[in-house]
Motif scaffolding. Structure first.
Motif, PDB file in Angstrom:
ATOM      1  N   HIS A  37      37.746  -1.566  10.345  1.00  0.00           N
ATOM      2  CA  HIS A  37      38.317  -2.822   9.845  1.00  0.00           C
ATOM      3  C   HIS A  37      39.351  -3.301  10.859  1.00  0.00           C
ATOM      4  CE1 HIS A  37      36.478  -2.126   5.926  1.00  0.00           C
ATOM      5  NE2 HIS A  37      36.831  -0.868   6.106  1.00  0.00           N
ATOM      6  N   ILE A  38      39.239  -4.561  11.240  1.00  0.00           N
ATOM      7  CA  ILE A  38      40.137  -5.132  12.248  1.00  0.00           C
ATOM      8  C   ILE A  38      40.676  -6.464  11.741  1.00  0.00           C
ATOM      9  CG2 ILE A  38      40.313  -6.025  14.607  1.00  0.00           C
ATOM     10  CD1 ILE A  38      37.832  -4.228  15.248  1.00  0.00           C
ATOM     11  N   LEU A  39      41.978  -6.658  11.889  1.00  0.00           N
ATOM     12  CA  LEU A  39      42.618  -7.953  11.671  1.00  0.00           C
ATOM     13  C   LEU A  39      43.168  -8.360  13.027  1.00  0.00           C
ATOM     14  CD1 LEU A  39      44.683  -7.059   8.503  1.00  0.00           C
ATOM     15  CD2 LEU A  39      42.652  -8.482   8.546  1.00  0.00           C
ATOM     16  N   ALA A  40      42.868  -9.580  13.468  1.00  0.00           N
ATOM     17  CA  ALA A  40      43.299  -9.989  14.805  1.00  0.00           C
ATOM     18  C   ALA A  40      43.713 -11.450  14.831  1.00  0.00           C
ATOM     19  CB  ALA A  40      42.173  -9.762  15.810  1.00  0.00           C
ATOM     20  N   TYR A  41      44.800 -11.683  15.510  1.00  0.00           N
ATOM     21  CA  TYR A  41      45.261 -13.052  15.750  1.00  0.00           C
ATOM     22  C   TYR A  41      44.390 -13.702  16.817  1.00  0.00           C
ATOM     23  CZ  TYR A  41      48.197 -16.838  17.502  1.00  0.00           C
ATOM     24  OH  TYR A  41      48.657 -18.050  17.924  1.00  0.00           O
ATOM     25  N   VAL A  42      44.218 -12.989  17.911  1.00  0.00           N
ATOM     26  CA  VAL A  42      43.398 -13.494  19.008  1.00  0.00           C
ATOM     27  C   VAL A  42      42.764 -12.310  19.738  1.00  0.00           C
ATOM     28  CG1 VAL A  42      45.270 -13.519  20.712  1.00  0.00           C
ATOM     29  CG2 VAL A  42      43.370 -15.088  20.988  1.00  0.00           C
ATOM     30  N   ILE A  43      41.549 -12.500  20.205  1.00  0.00           N
ATOM     31  CA  ILE A  43      40.892 -11.535  21.093  1.00  0.00           C
ATOM     32  C   ILE A  43      40.540 -12.323  22.346  1.00  0.00           C
ATOM     33  CG2 ILE A  43      38.963  -9.967  21.452  1.00  0.00           C
ATOM     34  CD1 ILE A  43      38.777  -9.665  18.408  1.00  0.00           C
ATOM     35  N   SER A  44      41.112 -11.936  23.447  1.00  0.00           N
ATOM     36  CA  SER A  44      40.887 -12.698  24.678  1.00  0.00           C
ATOM     37  C   SER A  44      39.635 -12.212  25.397  1.00  0.00           C
ATOM     38  CB  SER A  44      42.097 -12.600  25.608  1.00  0.00           C
ATOM     39  OG  SER A  44      42.057 -11.409  26.346  1.00  0.00           O
ATOM     40  N   GLU A  59      26.426  -0.853  17.143  1.00  0.00           N
ATOM     41  CA  GLU A  59      25.141  -0.277  17.553  1.00  0.00           C
ATOM     42  C   GLU A  59      24.916   1.105  16.968  1.00  0.00           C
ATOM     43  OE1 GLU A  59      25.431  -0.680  21.805  1.00  0.00           O
ATOM     44  OE2 GLU A  59      24.602  -2.724  21.756  1.00  0.00           O
ATOM     45  N   SER A  60      26.003   1.786  16.584  1.00  0.00           N
ATOM     46  CA  SER A  60      25.902   3.106  15.960  1.00  0.00           C
ATOM     47  C   SER A  60      25.754   3.015  14.443  1.00  0.00           C
ATOM     48  CB  SER A  60      27.147   3.935  16.289  1.00  0.00           C
ATOM     49  OG  SER A  60      27.243   4.145  17.677  1.00  0.00           O
ATOM     50  N   GLY A  61      25.726   1.792  13.911  1.00  0.00           N
ATOM     51  CA  GLY A  61      25.546   1.611  12.480  1.00  0.00           C
ATOM     52  C   GLY A  61      26.831   1.665  11.676  1.00  0.00           C
ATOM     53  N   ILE A  62      27.973   1.529  12.337  1.00  0.00           N
ATOM     54  CA  ILE A  62      29.265   1.565  11.657  1.00  0.00           C
ATOM     55  C   ILE A  62      29.501   0.244  10.934  1.00  0.00           C
ATOM     56  CG2 ILE A  62      31.772   1.738  11.978  1.00  0.00           C
ATOM     57  CD1 ILE A  62      30.270   4.384  12.472  1.00  0.00           C
ATOM     58  N   LYS A  63      29.779   0.328   9.635  1.00  0.00           N
ATOM     59  CA  LYS A  63      30.115  -0.860   8.852  1.00  0.00           C
ATOM     60  C   LYS A  63      31.443  -1.404   9.378  1.00  0.00           C
ATOM     61  CE  LYS A  63      31.028  -2.484   4.216  1.00  0.00           C
ATOM     62  NZ  LYS A  63      31.279  -2.122   2.826  1.00  0.00           N
ATOM     63  N   THR A  64      31.426  -2.663   9.811  1.00  0.00           N
ATOM     64  CA  THR A  64      32.589  -3.244  10.487  1.00  0.00           C
ATOM     65  C   THR A  64      32.966  -4.577   9.863  1.00  0.00           C
ATOM     66  OG1 THR A  64      31.930  -2.181  12.564  1.00  0.00           O
ATOM     67  CG2 THR A  64      33.458  -4.033  12.729  1.00  0.00           C
ATOM     68  N   THR A  65      34.263  -4.737   9.601  1.00  0.00           N
ATOM     69  CA  THR A  65      34.802  -6.008   9.143  1.00  0.00           C
ATOM     70  C   THR A  65      35.839  -6.461  10.154  1.00  0.00           C
ATOM     71  OG1 THR A  65      34.468  -5.463   6.813  1.00  0.00           O
ATOM     72  CG2 THR A  65      36.079  -7.192   7.312  1.00  0.00           C
ATOM     73  N   LEU A  66      35.709  -7.692  10.614  1.00  0.00           N
ATOM     74  CA  LEU A  66      36.674  -8.285  11.535  1.00  0.00           C
ATOM     75  C   LEU A  66      37.171  -9.583  10.920  1.00  0.00           C
ATOM     76  CD1 LEU A  66      38.168  -8.644  14.239  1.00  0.00           C
ATOM     77  CD2 LEU A  66      36.085  -9.643  15.154  1.00  0.00           C
ATOM     78  N   VAL A  67      38.467  -9.624  10.626  1.00  0.00           N
ATOM     79  CA  VAL A  67      39.115 -10.842  10.146  1.00  0.00           C
ATOM     80  C   VAL A  67      39.876 -11.401  11.331  1.00  0.00           C
ATOM     81  CG1 VAL A  67      40.735 -11.845   8.498  1.00  0.00           C
ATOM     82  CG2 VAL A  67      39.356  -9.845   7.837  1.00  0.00           C
ATOM     83  N   ILE A  68      39.521 -12.606  11.743  1.00  0.00           N
ATOM     84  CA  ILE A  68      40.137 -13.190  12.934  1.00  0.00           C
ATOM     85  C   ILE A  68      40.732 -14.557  12.612  1.00  0.00           C
ATOM     86  CG2 ILE A  68      38.004 -14.248  13.802  1.00  0.00           C
ATOM     87  CD1 ILE A  68      39.170 -13.118  16.636  1.00  0.00           C
ATOM     88  N   ASN A  69      41.865 -14.825  13.198  1.00  0.00           N
ATOM     89  CA  ASN A  69      42.543 -16.094  12.973  1.00  0.00           C
ATOM     90  C   ASN A  69      41.763 -17.232  13.628  1.00  0.00           C
ATOM     91  OD1 ASN A  69      45.062 -17.469  12.028  1.00  0.00           O
ATOM     92  ND2 ASN A  69      45.076 -18.085  14.166  1.00  0.00           N
ATOM     93  N   ASN A  70      41.423 -18.225  12.844  1.00  0.00           N
ATOM     94  CA  ASN A  70      40.802 -19.462  13.315  1.00  0.00           C
ATOM     95  C   ASN A  70      39.739 -19.240  14.399  1.00  0.00           C
ATOM     96  OD1 ASN A  70      40.199 -22.116  13.774  1.00  0.00           O
ATOM     97  ND2 ASN A  70      42.329 -22.774  13.766  1.00  0.00           N
ATOM     98  N   LEU A  71      38.591 -18.838  13.960  1.00  0.00           N
ATOM     99  CA  LEU A  71      37.477 -18.497  14.857  1.00  0.00           C
ATOM    100  C   LEU A  71      37.181 -19.606  15.865  1.00  0.00           C
ATOM    101  CD1 LEU A  71      35.235 -16.483  15.593  1.00  0.00           C
ATOM    102  CD2 LEU A  71      33.814 -17.598  13.861  1.00  0.00           C
ATOM    103  N   PHE A  92      27.908  -6.195   9.765  1.00  0.00           N
ATOM    104  CA  PHE A  92      29.092  -6.746  10.429  1.00  0.00           C
ATOM    105  C   PHE A  92      29.579  -7.931   9.601  1.00  0.00           C
ATOM    106  CE2 PHE A  92      30.860  -9.655  13.862  1.00  0.00           C
ATOM    107  CZ  PHE A  92      32.077  -8.995  13.944  1.00  0.00           C
ATOM    108  N   ASN A  93      30.775  -7.792   9.055  1.00  0.00           N
ATOM    109  CA  ASN A  93      31.365  -8.834   8.225  1.00  0.00           C
ATOM    110  C   ASN A  93      32.429  -9.550   9.059  1.00  0.00           C
ATOM    111  OD1 ASN A  93      32.133 -10.429   6.072  1.00  0.00           O
ATOM    112  ND2 ASN A  93      33.407  -8.845   5.164  1.00  0.00           N
ATOM    113  N   LEU A  94      32.129 -10.757   9.488  1.00  0.00           N
ATOM    114  CA  LEU A  94      33.054 -11.575  10.276  1.00  0.00           C
ATOM    115  C   LEU A  94      33.717 -12.573   9.335  1.00  0.00           C
ATOM    116  CD1 LEU A  94      34.232 -12.486  13.008  1.00  0.00           C
ATOM    117  CD2 LEU A  94      32.214 -13.980  13.248  1.00  0.00           C
ATOM    118  N   VAL A  95      35.041 -12.488   9.236  1.00  0.00           N
ATOM    119  CA  VAL A  95      35.790 -13.365   8.338  1.00  0.00           C
ATOM    120  C   VAL A  95      36.682 -14.272   9.184  1.00  0.00           C
ATOM    121  CG1 VAL A  95      37.454 -13.476   6.445  1.00  0.00           C
ATOM    122  CG2 VAL A  95      35.786 -11.585   6.547  1.00  0.00           C
ATOM    123  N   ASP A  96      36.477 -15.559   9.024  1.00  0.00           N
ATOM    124  CA  ASP A  96      37.275 -16.565   9.733  1.00  0.00           C
ATOM    125  C   ASP A  96      38.489 -16.908   8.881  1.00  0.00           C
ATOM    126  OD1 ASP A  96      38.274 -18.697  11.196  1.00  0.00           O
ATOM    127  OD2 ASP A  96      36.554 -20.011  10.836  1.00  0.00           O
TER     128      ASP A  96
END
Length: 112
Positions: A37-44, A59-71, A92-96
């Protein structure tokens, strides 16, 4: 076993007994068993190693959630990569986090 680590960035804070965020995050992400689980303001676009670790987890099948500020305001390269992963990996759960007059200014990585 669970643990909490307090980390810092910037040479003023990196003293004996205090570790930098980068190496610790890399260690955590190299040893994921179940979820990320990742929360991020910005990823450059310069965060290539970090992006590579996320992709390897996916790619290894890890359930991943990424919440990112203003996609839509993220770097084009990063945004395109995240959207590609969203369509490629069903777990992969991408949350904007796009809220009017609100900002997600968090930097959090939770493993397992």
């Amino acid at each position: 076993m669970s643990s909490i680590k307090i980390l810092a960035t910037g040479s003023d804070f990196l003293k004996e007994g205090v570790r930098g965020t980068g190496p610790v995050i890399e260690e955590l992400m190299e040893n994921i068993d179940n979820e990320l689980h990742i929360l991020a303001y910005v990823i450059s676009e310069h965060a290539e190693k970090f992006l590579g670790l996320i992709e390897r987890a996916l790619e290894s099948g890890i359930k991943t959630t990424l919440v990112i500020n203003n996609l839509q305001k993220q770097d084009t390269y990063v945004r395109d990569k995240l959207l590609k992963w969203k369509s490629k990996f069903r777990y992969f759960n991408l949350v904007d986090f796009n809220r009017k007059e609100k900002t997600l200014h968090a930097k959090v990585v939770v493993v397992d």
